[in-house]
Design an enzyme around this catalytic site. Structure first.
Site, PDB file in Angstrom:
ATOM      1  N   TRP A 340       0.833  -1.211   0.000  1.00 15.67           N
ATOM      2  CA  TRP A 340       0.000   0.000   0.000  1.00 15.67           C
ATOM      3  C   TRP A 340       0.862   1.252   0.000  1.00 15.67           C
ATOM      4  O   TRP A 340       0.389   2.346  -0.278  1.00 15.67           O
ATOM      5  CB  TRP A 340      -0.970   0.000   1.187  1.00 15.67           C
ATOM      6  CG  TRP A 340      -0.331   0.250   2.547  1.00 15.67           C
ATOM      7  CD1 TRP A 340       0.812  -0.306   3.037  1.00 15.67           C
ATOM      8  CD2 TRP A 340      -0.814   1.120   3.585  1.00 15.67           C
ATOM      9  NE1 TRP A 340       1.056   0.141   4.315  1.00 15.67           N
ATOM     10  CE2 TRP A 340       0.079   1.017   4.681  1.00 15.67           C
ATOM     11  CE3 TRP A 340      -1.926   1.951   3.701  1.00 15.67           C
ATOM     12  CZ2 TRP A 340      -0.103   1.738   5.872  1.00 15.67           C
ATOM     13  CZ3 TRP A 340      -2.100   2.663   4.884  1.00 15.67           C
ATOM     14  CH2 TRP A 340      -1.202   2.557   5.958  1.00 15.67           C
ATOM     15  N   ASP A 341       2.149   1.097   0.312  1.00 14.60           N
ATOM     16  CA  ASP A 341       3.096   2.213   0.315  1.00 14.60           C
ATOM     17  C   ASP A 341       2.947   3.039  -0.968  1.00 14.60           C
ATOM     18  O   ASP A 341       3.001   4.264  -0.944  1.00 14.60           O
ATOM     19  CB  ASP A 341       4.547   1.684   0.366  1.00 14.60           C
ATOM     20  CG  ASP A 341       4.807   0.749   1.543  1.00 14.60           C
ATOM     21  OD1 ASP A 341       3.877   0.033   1.955  1.00 14.60           O
ATOM     22  OD2 ASP A 341       5.953   0.718   2.038  1.00 14.60           O
ATOM     23  N   GLU A 479      -0.066  -3.305  12.403  1.00 13.87           N
ATOM     24  CA  GLU A 479       0.065  -4.758  12.221  1.00 13.87           C
ATOM     25  C   GLU A 479       0.344  -5.518  13.511  1.00 13.87           C
ATOM     26  O   GLU A 479       0.466  -6.745  13.483  1.00 13.87           O
ATOM     27  CB  GLU A 479       1.161  -5.045  11.175  1.00 13.87           C
ATOM     28  CG  GLU A 479       0.751  -4.544   9.793  1.00 13.87           C
ATOM     29  CD  GLU A 479       1.909  -4.479   8.813  1.00 13.87           C
ATOM     30  OE1 GLU A 479       3.059  -4.322   9.263  1.00 13.87           O
ATOM     31  OE2 GLU A 479       1.658  -4.550   7.596  1.00 13.87           O
ATOM     32  N   LYS A 591       1.530  -0.089  16.167  1.00 15.54           N
ATOM     33  CA  LYS A 591       2.767  -0.070  15.378  1.00 15.54           C
ATOM     34  C   LYS A 591       2.904   1.215  14.560  1.00 15.54           C
ATOM     35  O   LYS A 591       3.973   1.779  14.438  1.00 15.54           O
ATOM     36  CB  LYS A 591       2.769  -1.280  14.434  1.00 15.54           C
ATOM     37  CG  LYS A 591       3.987  -1.375  13.547  1.00 15.54           C
ATOM     38  CD  LYS A 591       3.944  -2.656  12.739  1.00 15.54           C
ATOM     39  CE  LYS A 591       5.096  -2.765  11.777  1.00 15.54           C
ATOM     40  NZ  LYS A 591       5.030  -4.019  10.994  1.00 15.54           N
ATOM     41  N   GLN A 592       1.801   1.619  13.971  1.00 10.85           N
ATOM     42  CA  GLN A 592       1.866   2.806  13.120  1.00 10.85           C
ATOM     43  C   GLN A 592       0.487   3.429  12.993  1.00 10.85           C
ATOM     44  O   GLN A 592      -0.517   2.839  13.413  1.00 10.85           O
ATOM     45  CB  GLN A 592       2.409   2.448  11.750  1.00 10.85           C
ATOM     46  CG  GLN A 592       1.523   1.531  10.945  1.00 10.85           C
ATOM     47  CD  GLN A 592       1.996   1.410   9.490  1.00 10.85           C
ATOM     48  OE1 GLN A 592       2.371   2.391   8.874  1.00 10.85           O
ATOM     49  NE2 GLN A 592       1.977   0.198   8.965  1.00 10.85           N
TER      50      GLN A 592
HETATM   51  O1  IFM Z   1       3.551  -1.569   3.949  1.00 12.64           O
HETATM   52  C1  IFM Z   1       4.402  -1.552   5.029  1.00 12.64           C
HETATM   53  C2  IFM Z   1       3.600  -1.905   6.266  1.00 12.64           C
HETATM   54  O2  IFM Z   1       2.610  -0.957   6.507  1.00 12.64           O
HETATM   55  C3  IFM Z   1       4.507  -1.992   7.469  1.00 12.64           C
HETATM   56  N1  IFM Z   1       5.563  -2.947   7.237  1.00 12.64           N
HETATM   57  C4  IFM Z   1       6.389  -2.603   6.083  1.00 12.64           C
HETATM   58  C5  IFM Z   1       5.531  -2.520   4.824  1.00 12.64           C
HETATM   59  C6  IFM Z   1       6.405  -2.141   3.629  1.00 12.64           C
HETATM   60  O3  IFM Z   1       6.913  -0.862   3.779  1.00 12.64           O
END
Ligand code: IFM
Length: 778
Positions: A340-341, A479, A591-592
């Site tokens: 999704w980046d 995640e 995590k984010q």
């Molecule tokens: O897409 C990301 C994910 O959100 C977190 N782990 C790394 C992936 C790749 O950058």
């Protein structure tokens, strides 16, 4: 000192240091992260910034060259497709009196690397001090053309300052252990094929050596091997020029070797000066469209240029069968896979500064739609569920298992459960459509993706006895928490996806009734199904508490253990490593950005004070365990006017790659974080947002930024904006195109070609400051 005759100005980097990344010395422990930072790329070829001069038996990392789309799957059980490196085309070996030049101690005392970001060229310099009675200076230049993407160029120059000696110079193209099958090897052309994916790689190379402008014939020739031997004399200027062309063929239809040779001949006819000039002009064009100028904060300026350099290096508008992997073409991490980046962190940059590149990236999702349909069907749903990790075909490429930090094998559930990817793709499509008005794209590709992703969500969300539709068993952007129900990010994005698909169907009926007929009948899409989509959207659970305006990140989140991140100040590892997997999953540590990511993407879903309420709730709970996290938080903090926090997050985001603050920079650039840095500057501090009928601006510059200047493209128009904090003014110029609407701090204006709009801002930007709501993070 004697001037290098054959170089002229070419080896002198751009003078303004804001355009240059420079590192001195040589630290073997940090070599691999330097190689990442100093990588060069053009979206088709990517070359890590490793030294080309052979160091003899040091078993140094090979000088990896990546070719976009060159995926294959190894022969091991459970293997997934990965990007295969191409042959190392830059190797040079220099021997004096029979021993390798680089073997002499002292060779590492001066190894400056200079990346001229303005011209997309890597320059190195090397001085040999310790061979008795010999002094030489060695310079190299390397680039992969931004104009003819198949072309790579290397120049090695040796200037003899003192001494006379026997020298042997070898140049080679190392194709051992590539994981490819050799089909044909000629002195200057090689053709290889992948074992399983049916792809062909061809490379053609030419190398010439000149001493004082006279070409020296090679003394030994082999397949991709060139060698020269001569006697050095003071004042000699030796110049090795190598050109290489690389061709990838996906179906073996064309003779890739001949194509590579033809393209090499074209480059050779041009000559390297012209190849360089065209490359430089292409870069200059990219900078004209995308540069961001910050006045008052040279560190931020430099960091932005670094981000823009890699963003402009990563895309290739000419190839819509590939997308940008999580490390672009700069390193092996994530095996070249696309996440999704691309849609959420990178597409905004391309859509607004390089729509051709944005379109190619979205077309990649169109070409992989069948893979997404197959994944949805395999899992028992309708429509299209995109691969969480995607390679060349769109088939799910997430590994099933990985070894966790505690060395235990952990099942990776994202490939099955991280389903927001489908809504993220839809989001990027709609933003592209709104920003470009590209009717051909929406009609012929984008709409089908919107319909198929909406169809997926409408089959995925199930009506339950409480009268609401629920989406159970997913993973959101955070995640750390798996197999959760009603993730607010996923559900609200899914609802938005369905609603935009309904908008697209109405638009198609009206504008392109024939195409609608054709497409809806091919997809079997009728009014009852559209009505069902509407019902699902209207009843989807979102976790929003209407009393407080707070979204619950997922069902049950509020009941999890609260842990103060402040107690972990100074930690050097992510929170899931500190707490362990189980306790992290049972806690509110995230995590984010998750709800905060929703706030960044769909701020209209947060009415009145709800944005601030959600941000203040979730920001202190975030451990920033992903490089994507800080830029997303920074963007929202900037928009909300929490300027101090936003500035800190901006600085921390830029440090990920520039100062090695995140794990694993050696594995490649964090391209999503760099896209996030651009978004922070433009959408956050610059306060830009897209409207249905124009652009809005509501800037909130950090206190140190005296001004911010940038360009945007909107529906065929070129727009330049300068926000001047010192003068409290905004200047907007339409450089081409029809009049358009610009809403400045809530007031609409018409922007006309040739007339600059100069407005005083209502508030002195930067006076709005804010606090950090969180504890200290890594
Ligand atoms: O897409 C990301 C994910 O959100 C977190 N782990 C790394 C992936 C790749 O950058």
């Amino acid at each position: 000192m004697r001037q290098l005759r054959t170089t002229g100005q070419i080896l002198l980097p751009t003078e303004d240091t804001a355009w240059v990344l420079h590192e001195d010395g040589c630290d073997p422990l940090r070599d691999s992260s330097r190689e990442t930072r100093f990588a060069i790329s053009n979206g088709f070829l990517g070359v890590r910034g490793a030294q080309a001069i052979n160091r003899g038996a040091t078993w140094a990392t090979p000088l990896c060259t990546y070719v976009a789309g060159l995926f294959d799957t190894p022969d091991t059980i459970g293997a997934i497709p990965e990007l295969i490196p191409a042959a190392d085309w830059l190797q040079v070996g220099i021997s004096l009196r029979g021993s390798s030049l680089a073997h002499h101690p002292g060779d590492i005392s001066s190894h400056p690397l200079t990346l001229d970001m303005k011209r997309g060229a890597l320059l190195t310099e090397f001085r040999q001090f310790d061979v008795p009675a010999l002094s030489l200076r060695l310079r190299t230049l390397r680039l992969v053309s931004q104009c003819a993407r198949e072309v790579g160029l290397q120049i090695v120059q040796i200037e003899i300052q003192e001494g006379e000696d026997e020298i042997t110079l070898n140049a080679s193209l190392e194709s051992m252990n590539l994981g490819l099958i050799t089909e044909r090897l000629e002195p200057d052309v090689g053709v290889w094929r992948t074992r399983h994916s049916g792809k062909t790689l061809a490379m053609a190379a030419s190398v010439t050596l000149r001493i004082d402008d006279e070409e020296l014939p090679t003394t030994a020739l082999g397949h991709f091997k060139w060698s020269w031997n001569w006697k050095l004399r003071p004042g000699q200027v030796i110049s090795l020029e190598r050109m290489v062309t690389v061709v990838r063929s996906d179906n073996g239809a064309s003779d890739a070797g001949s194509v590579a040779r033809q393209k090499l001949n074209i480059a050779k006819t041009l000559g390297w000066h012209e190849v360089f000039a065209e490359h430089e002009a292409a870069w200059s064009h990219r900078w004209e469209r995308s540069d961001v100028e910050v006045n008052g904060d040279p560190v931020a300026q430099h960091a932005l240029r670094f981000a823009l350099y890699h963003l402009n290096s990563a895309a290739n508008p000419g190839d819509d069968s590939v997308s940008i992997g999580a490390r672009a073409l700069t390193g092996p991490d994530y095996l070249g896979h696309v996440f999704w980046d691309t849609e959420i962190f990178l597409l905004p940059f391309y859509t607004l500064t390089w729509p051709e590149a944005a379109k190619a990236l979205l077309m990649y999702r169109f070409h992989t739609l069948d893979g997404a349909r197959a994944k949805a069907a395999r899992m028992g749903w309708r429509g299209a569920l995109y691969a969480w990790e995607s390679a060349d075909t769109g088939v799910e490429a997430t590994p099933e298992n990985v070894v966790g930090p505690d060395r235990q094998v952990v099942e990776v559930l994202s490939g099955k459960q991280e389903q927001h990817i489908s809504a993220d793709v839809a989001y990027a499509i709609w933003q592209y459509w709104r920003a470009t008005g590209d009717e051909d794209f929406l009609r012929d590709a984008g709409a089908e993706i919107l319909f198929e992703t909406a169809r997926f969500w409408s089959s995925r969300a199930l009506l339950e006895p409480d009268g609401r539709c629920h989406i159970r068993g997913v993973i959101g952007p955070d995640e750390y928490h798996e197999d959760i129900d009603d993730n607010a990010f996923t559900n609200v994005m899914a609802r938005w996806n369905i609603r935009r698909a309904l908008d697209a169907s109405a638009l198609m009926r009206e504008r392109w009734p024939q195409r609608w007929e054709q497409l809806s009948s091919r997809l079997g899409l009728g009014d009852p199904e559209l009505q069902h989509w509407l019902d699902v959207a209207d009843t989807l659970a979102t976790g929003l508490d209407p009393e407080t305006g707070l979204f619950e990140q997922f069902a049950g989140f509020h009941g999890l253990e609260q842990i103060s991140l402040a107690s972990y100040t100074g930690r050097s590892v992510p929170m899931d490593v500190v707490l362990g997997r189980k306790r992290t999953q049972e806690s509110q540590i995230i995590k984010q950005a998750d709800v905060v990511a929703l706030l960044a993407l769909l701020p209209e879903e947060f009415v009145s004070e709800a944005g601030g309420i959600n941000f203040k709730f979730y920001e202190p709970r975030c451990g920033h365990g992903s490089s994507l996290s800080r830029p997303m938080h920074g963007l929202v903090a900037a928009r909300l006017g929490y300027s101090e926090l936003a500035s800190r997050l901006f600085q921390e985001s830029t440090a990920i790659d520039l100062a090695d603050t995140h794990v694993a920079i050696a594995g490649g650039i964090h391209i999503a974080a760099l896209g996030g840095v651009w978004q922070m500057a433009i959408f956050g501090f610059g306060g830009i947002s897209l409207l249905d009928d124009g652009i809005a601006i509501d800037p909130k510059l950090p206190a140190r930024w005296r001004s911010l200047k940038f360009s945007l493209m909107w529906r065929g128009r070129d727009l330049q904006i300068k926000i001047n904090q010192n003068l409290n003014s905004i200047n907007a110029t339409l450089k081409c195109g029809k009049p358009m609407k610009l809403v400045v701090e809530g007031e609409p204006y018409e922007l006309r070609f040739g007339l600059s709009l100069n407005l005083a801002t209502k508030k002195a930007a930067g006076q709005i400051t804010g606090q950090s709501f969180g504890g200290a993070n890594v």
